[in-house]
Design a protein around this motif. Structure first.
Motif, PDB file in Angstrom:
ATOM      1  N   ASP A   1       0.798  -1.222   0.000  1.00 16.88           N
ATOM      2  CA  ASP A   1       0.000   0.000   0.000  1.00 16.88           C
ATOM      3  C   ASP A   1       0.831   1.273   0.000  1.00 16.88           C
ATOM      4  O   ASP A   1       0.288   2.371  -0.036  1.00 16.88           O
ATOM      5  N   GLY A   2       2.171   1.166   0.035  1.00 19.69           N
ATOM      6  CA  GLY A   2       3.027   2.344   0.027  1.00 19.69           C
ATOM      7  C   GLY A   2       3.501   2.774   1.396  1.00 19.69           C
ATOM      8  O   GLY A   2       4.403   3.603   1.506  1.00 19.69           O
TER       9      GLY A   2
ATOM     10  N   HIS B   1       0.628   6.212   1.488  1.00 20.31           N
ATOM     11  CA  HIS B   1      -0.550   5.363   1.306  1.00 20.31           C
ATOM     12  C   HIS B   1      -1.185   5.637  -0.052  1.00 20.31           C
ATOM     13  O   HIS B   1      -1.643   6.749  -0.326  1.00 20.31           O
ATOM     14  N   ARG B   2      -1.253   4.602  -0.885  1.00 20.68           N
ATOM     15  CA  ARG B   2      -1.646   4.777  -2.276  1.00 20.68           C
ATOM     16  C   ARG B   2      -3.122   5.123  -2.462  1.00 20.68           C
ATOM     17  O   ARG B   2      -3.517   5.586  -3.533  1.00 20.68           O
TER      18      ARG B   2
ATOM     19  N   TYR C   1      -3.449   8.807  -3.716  1.00 22.47           N
ATOM     20  CA  TYR C   1      -2.922   9.364  -4.976  1.00 22.47           C
ATOM     21  C   TYR C   1      -2.944   8.381  -6.139  1.00 22.47           C
ATOM     22  O   TYR C   1      -2.746   8.787  -7.288  1.00 22.47           O
ATOM     23  N   ASP C   2      -3.193   7.102  -5.895  1.00 20.10           N
ATOM     24  CA  ASP C   2      -3.216   6.086  -6.948  1.00 20.10           C
ATOM     25  C   ASP C   2      -4.655   5.594  -7.096  1.00 20.10           C
ATOM     26  O   ASP C   2      -5.093   4.689  -6.392  1.00 20.10           O
TER      27      ASP C   2
ATOM     28  N   TYR D   1      -5.270   1.799  -7.753  1.00 18.79           N
ATOM     29  CA  TYR D   1      -5.092   0.988  -6.550  1.00 18.79           C
ATOM     30  C   TYR D   1      -6.275   1.192  -5.596  1.00 18.79           C
ATOM     31  O   TYR D   1      -6.825   0.221  -5.059  1.00 18.79           O
TER      32      TYR D   1
END
Length: 272
Positions: free
Chosen positions: A59-60, A189-190, A193-194, A197
């Motif tokens: 998840d970053g 934490h994606r 910004y993603d 995901y």
């Protein structure tokens, strides 16, 4: 408690330029200078914990079990809430130390399956005085079984928010603000910004607005020179997407965030 009893101890000089960057991102006058008091909760942009790529989770975030947070065996993370005590102003440009430890870590079972709850305690010390104490409540959930329906976001039926506010302000979000806030808080934490995901892995319909960003906005709304903020407790109750407008609400010592459909996204208690 002595320094030796804290699990992690970090130092930072509280660079005013970073505070100015957050002020600008939030639409405030970027006026932080060396020695001036920082707005409440601005300590979130300091005390970074950078890790190399091999120590990051899917998840970053830094992989659990490799630092302060224990591996509870559940991969999907949420910041569920927190409690803050502001004992004295935190001054920009002055060295400070953050001491951190795990208060509790436990497993429970909820409607969506297994859950893990972790509470972290942070104390920020400046000039040998504890100026901020913060407890962070984190929740971890399981992944769906292979072949199961698309994952659902947490709390699919949130409570409806109050409508008796004495003060209200409508706010909007976009991917740029979420990216800038993630960068300034060093939050990888994606879900913020993603979008692919966030949608395909975590089950959200868009990018998720940071719970601490909503809390930050409520704290700025509540803080004033006449009645400076002394404490703040908040709890996230439903996710807010970056495509949605929200209303920041306050009535006395109560504050909350209302989504565009009336749902309660975050609720808070203020101490002045």
């Amino acid at each position: 408690m002595s320094d030796a009893e804290w699990m992690i101890r970090q130092s930072d000089v509280l660079d005013p330029a970073r505070a100015q960057a957050l002020q600008a991102a939030l639409g405030l006058e970027p006026d932080a200078e060396v020695g001036t008091p920082l707005p409440p909760f601005f300590h979130q942009i300091y005390f970074w914990e950078p890790q190399p790529p091999e120590l990051l989770g899917r998840d970053g975030h830094p992989r659990v079990g490799s630092g302060l947070i224990p591996d509870m065996g559940l991969p999907r993370r949420m910041w569920a809430g927190g409690r803050l005590r502001f004992d004295a102003p935190l001054l920009a440009g002055i060295p400070a130390v953050r001491r951190s430890r795990v208060l509790r870590a436990e497993h429970k079972t909820g409607r969506s399956g297994p859950l893990a709850f972790v509470t972290l305690r942070h104390e920020i010390v400046q000039d040998r005085v504890v100026v901020v104490q913060e407890d962070q409540d984190l929740v971890y959930r399981t992944d769906p079984e292979p072949g199961a329906p698309r994952p659902q976001p947490p709390r699919p039926q949130p409570p409806q928010a109050r409508r008796d506010e004495a003060e209200a302000r409508e706010v909007a979000f976009d991917a740029t603000l979420l990216f800038r806030y993630s960068a300034l808080t060093f939050n990888g934490h994606r879900i913020h910004y993603d979008e692919t995901y966030a949608r395909d892995v975590e089950g959200y319909t868009g990018l998720v607005v940071h719970g601490p960003l909503l809390a930050q906005m409520l704290m700025l709304m509540a803080d004033s020179s006449d009645a400076p903020l002394r404490g703040f407790e908040f709890r996230a109750t439903a996710p807010l997407m970056h495509t949605e407008r929200a209303t920041l609400c306050r009535s006395g010592l109560d504050a909350w965030v209302r989504g565009p459909d009336g749902r309660q996204c975050l609720v808070a208690a203020i101490t002045t």
